[in-house]
Design an enzyme around this catalytic site. Structure first.
Site, mmCIF file in Angstrom:
data_model
loop_
_atom_site.group_PDB
_atom_site.id
_atom_site.type_symbol
_atom_site.label_atom_id
_atom_site.label_comp_id
_atom_site.label_asym_id
_atom_site.label_seq_id
_atom_site.Cartn_x
_atom_site.Cartn_y
_atom_site.Cartn_z
ATOM 1 N N CYS A 111 13.637 65.732 33.665
ATOM 2 C CA CYS A 111 12.833 66.787 34.299
ATOM 3 C C CYS A 111 12.336 67.807 33.289
ATOM 4 O O CYS A 111 11.323 68.472 33.509
ATOM 5 C CB CYS A 111 13.643 67.463 35.407
ATOM 6 N N CYS A 160 17.908 68.352 33.832
ATOM 7 C CA CYS A 160 18.202 67.112 33.112
ATOM 8 C C CYS A 160 17.065 66.818 32.130
ATOM 9 O O CYS A 160 15.950 67.319 32.305
ATOM 10 C CB CYS A 160 18.398 65.944 34.089
ATOM 11 N N GLY A 203 38.399 50.296 52.509
ATOM 12 C CA GLY A 203 38.003 49.510 53.669
ATOM 13 C C GLY A 203 36.873 50.096 54.467
ATOM 14 O O GLY A 203 36.540 49.606 55.548
ATOM 15 N N ASP A 213 44.442 45.638 46.512
ATOM 16 C CA ASP A 213 44.612 45.695 47.961
ATOM 17 C C ASP A 213 43.992 44.453 48.590
ATOM 18 O O ASP A 213 43.127 43.815 47.999
ATOM 19 C CB ASP A 213 43.967 46.974 48.540
ATOM 20 N N CYS A 268 15.739 71.165 38.314
ATOM 21 C CA CYS A 268 16.689 70.298 37.625
ATOM 22 C C CYS A 268 16.599 70.475 36.114
ATOM 23 O O CYS A 268 15.491 70.516 35.560
ATOM 24 C CB CYS A 268 16.413 68.833 37.998
ATOM 25 N N ASP A 308 32.955 57.381 44.510
ATOM 26 C CA ASP A 308 32.238 56.520 43.568
ATOM 27 C C ASP A 308 31.153 55.789 44.350
ATOM 28 O O ASP A 308 31.355 55.474 45.525
ATOM 29 C CB ASP A 308 33.178 55.488 42.934
ATOM 30 N N ASP A 340 38.825 49.817 38.860
ATOM 31 C CA ASP A 340 39.192 49.255 40.153
ATOM 32 C C ASP A 340 39.991 47.996 39.888
ATOM 33 O O ASP A 340 40.025 47.485 38.766
ATOM 34 C CB ASP A 340 37.911 48.982 40.958
ATOM 35 N N HIS A 361 18.321 61.134 35.534
ATOM 36 C CA HIS A 361 18.044 62.184 36.516
ATOM 37 C C HIS A 361 18.952 62.056 37.733
ATOM 38 O O HIS A 361 19.512 63.059 38.204
ATOM 39 C CB HIS A 361 16.583 62.176 36.977
#
Lengths: 324, 382
Positions: free
Chosen positions: A243, A240, A150, A80, A238, A200, A26, A269
């Site tokens: 888990c 991951c 914004g 910006d 899940c 994001d 950014d 997770h």
């Protein structure tokens, strides 16, 4: 040596982090909102004052792009002029026009357009006319992608979705639309329906650090006593590492200790949850069953369709998706 | 379990402990260290990041202080603490206390011992203690003992004697309770050698404890600051001389590489590995070669170059971090120093701290395991 020069010496941010995948940086624009009491905006740029030593830094469009060039990220953002979505009056208009001028300055200052993709950021607050003007102007510039900025501040969700929809309706179909600062699972699904591609948000990792695990029905506050003897994983569906190996009960125990490992488990997770969600969204689009996916998602999250938040129901209806 | 000594050189024992674990097919090298955990997990590390380290110890140390208050949960879980914490393949040793956080003294009675959890004090009689161990089902566990003889400046003979008497009584009670427990047949009780700084009491403790059917011995009360260990080394030799050769000798509260080596020379086999954690907490990273330098000042000059200020072995450099207010040692570098060009560590920032700690800890643990013990052994094997 500090900052961008240090990173440049380390083969850019990719080298410094040892990250072989894509990176997006950014511009520092959001800090005009989050650090508003420490900043001052002029046509030149935004001046920040350090709360630690009083040092001042001028962040101009040129400087922001220069820094991002040194970092070498794959997608870079224009600087910006950002105002909080709760601000009204002439400041919003001033910021919108200035963002266009700053976009042009960023494009001119960009030294690596072949390697790094500079995205424009649509401003205009919650004013449809201002936003439409911004869209018309910025889409005249040849940038590889557009962010919708914004929003995702303190505005009402009703205003939020209308500005998102307005933006996506006027952005080119063949370039990515990046909605900044979103978000919660419901918001992601609705905004995909409205035509956004990229998102994001700090939410999944931040909420993990407070002991909250994301699941299809919402979230589990694992520090609570009800999980003390719950020997199931956070989400049996899940895959991951958290888990696969750990129960809610163990994570509950760990969260009540001073071992930060608990926060790492939940962070992993929650990131996996987000990735799986978006992967499921993509699969449903490819397989031409996105509306059914949305209905299913909402009923899992809220139970009855009448319990789905009004703004979401309206937003989905605006693109032809009805819930129950 | 069976301990085979390969060789003994200058008091240092080299060997293997075989037939360990529930299935009896695990092995541990000695000298060796145990993986330090907090609430059943390596500090800062998930299973995934922990196993990026080469040579993770086969046995992990759990602390009763972090687990005792979760007794009900573990009892309901039934399948043992190893599975509960996600380490079903690891050997487990349960100590009473956390070596990093010494607990307040004055709470040992003839009938009970206390540990301190997050929720406060947990008092345990022999039967409560054994009930907790039944729920945990570790491979080895330290028996409750009176470790407070060395808490005050000068141990009186009377106090030292009491620590030995109490500890033997606790041991006999726990051994009896173990006989009556089917679940604990596969676990070994580690007898604790007490006696403060009083030689006769130490020897008595060693001889008497050795008569019991314990799986090994824990040498308690030798820890403290570097100076206190120094003065107790002679006592340590005398104590280990009384212990059978074929059972492992553990020591608690000793984890600095130089202290570990001193203890190995005096017949100790197994150590806790909390030192990397302490180093991490003060924002430092371990960097040392396995060559034990008799001249530490020379090493530092080589490491840092002459333009830096010269750090002597015990130079104080108090850090701002909370739990480990110990001095920086010659085995580490302070990552907050400007020369390392890392501006992220300059400011205290909550969200970045745990990730940085994770990275530093992993690095330090790796260094500690590979350089302090594993490589040293190469000097001995023919």
């Amino acid at each position: 040596m500090q900052g961008p020069e240090l990173i440049q010496k380390a083969q850019g941010l990719h080298g410094f982090m040892n990250w072989p995948h894509n990176l997006l940086t950014d511009s520092g624009g959001f800090q005009m909102v989050s650090l508003v009491s420490l900043s001052e905006v002029t046509e030149e740029g935004v001046r920040f004052r350090s709360p630690y030593d009083g040092d001042e830094t001028l962040l101009s469009p040129e400087r922001s792009v220069e820094i991002q060039n040194a970092l070498g990220s794959d997608i870079i953002m224009q600087l910006d002029d950002v105002v909080s979505s709760t601000v009204t009056g002439p400041r919003v208009e001033e910021a919108m026009y200035r963002s266009i001028r700053w976009l042009d300055r960023c494009i001119a200052a960009h030294r690596r357009p072949d390697k790094q993709n500079l995205f424009a950021i649509i401003q205009g607050g919650l004013d449809a006319d201002l936003r439409a003007t911004c869209l018309e102007e910025m889409t005249k510039r040849d940038v590889p992608g557009f962010a919708i900025g914004g929003l995702s501040g303190g505005e009402s969700k009703g205003e939020f979705w209308r500005m998102v929809a307005l933006s996506t309706s006027r952005l080119p179909k063949d370039k990515p639309r990046y909605l900044m600062g979103v978000g919660y699972a419901t918001d992601l699904v609705v905004c995909v329906a409205l035509g956004c591609d990229m998102f994001d948000c700090v939410f999944p990792t931040r909420t993990a650090r407070f002991g909250s695990a994301l699941v299809p029905t919402g979230n589990l506050q694992l520090k609570k006593k009800q999980y003390e003897k719950d020997f199931r994983p956070i989400d049996p569906e899940c895959d991951c590492p958290t888990c696969q190996k750990h129960s809610r009960a163990f994570l509950h125990t760990l969260l009540h200790s001073d071992n930060t490992a608990a926060l790492h488990h939940l962070t992993i997770h929650n990131i996996a949850y987000q990735l799986r969600l978006m992967s499921a969204v993509r699969a449903s689009i490819v397989e031409k069953r996105f509306p059914a996916f949305v209905r299913d998602f909402m009923s899992t999250m809220y139970g009855d369709p009448t319990l789905c938040p009004t703004w979401a129901t309206e937003a989905l209806a605006s693109v032809g998706i009805t819930l129950g | 379990m069976k301990l085979n000594l390969t060789k003994v050189v200058n008091g240092c024992r080299l060997g293997k402990i075989k037939n360990l674990g529930k299935t009896g097919d695990c092995t541990m090298d000695i000298p060796g260290c145990l993986l330090y955990t907090k609430a059943g997990s390596a500090p800062h590390l998930t299973h995934h990041t922990l196993h990026k380290i080469h040579g993770v110890p086969a046995m992990a140390q759990l602390t009763l202080s972090s687990l005792a208050e979760h007794y009900e949960v573990l009892a309901e879980y039934k399948e043992g603490v190893g599975k509960f914490i996600g380490m079903p393949e690891s050997l487990l040793y349960c100590s009473l206390h956390d070596p990093v956080s010494p607990c307040p003294a004055g709470y040992v009675t003839n009938k009970s011992v206390s540990v301190w959890g997050v929720g406060g004090r947990v008092e345990m009689t022999a039967s409560k203690f054994m009930a907790i161990q039944q729920a945990l089902q570790p491979d080895w566990f330290q028996c409750i003992s009176d470790g407070e003889a060395t808490c005050n400046e000068a141990t009186s003979i009377k106090r030292a004697r009491k620590s030995v008497d109490r500890s033997l009584l606790f041991l006999d009670n726990c051994l009896k309770l173990q006989e009556e427990s089917e679940v604990l047949q596969k676990s070994s009780i580690i007898g604790v050698i007490e006696g403060g700084d009083v030689t006769e009491e130490r020897l008595r403790s060693a001889r008497e404890t050795a008569k019991r059917p314990v799986g090994g011995f824990l040498l308690d009360g030798f820890q403290g600051n570097p100076a206190t260990l120094e003065t107790r080394l002679h006592l340590l030799s005398s104590v280990t001389a009384e212990l059978p050769e074929d059972k492992p000798r553990l020591i608690c509260g000793v984890s600095r590489p130089d202290e570990v080596l001193e203890c190995i020379e005096r017949g100790v086999d197994l150590f806790e590995s909390f030192f990397p954690y302490q180093v991490t907490e003060r924002g430092c990273a371990l960097t040392f070669s396995f060559d034990y330098q008799p001249n530490p000042e020379e090493t530092l000059l080589q490491q840092n170059g002459t333009q830096e200020e010269i750090k002597y072995v015990d130079q104080t450099k108090k850090s701002k971090t909370t739990s480990c207010n110990q001095e920086m040692t010659s085995f580490e570098i302070n990552l907050k120093e400007k020369k390392f060009g890392n501006s992220v560590l300059q400011k205290e920032s909550d969200s970045s701290c745990s990730h940085i700690s994770e990275c530093i800890f992993q690095l330090s643990l790796q260094t500690f395991i590979t350089t302090s013990l594993a490589d040293m052994k190469k000097h001995w094997t023919p």
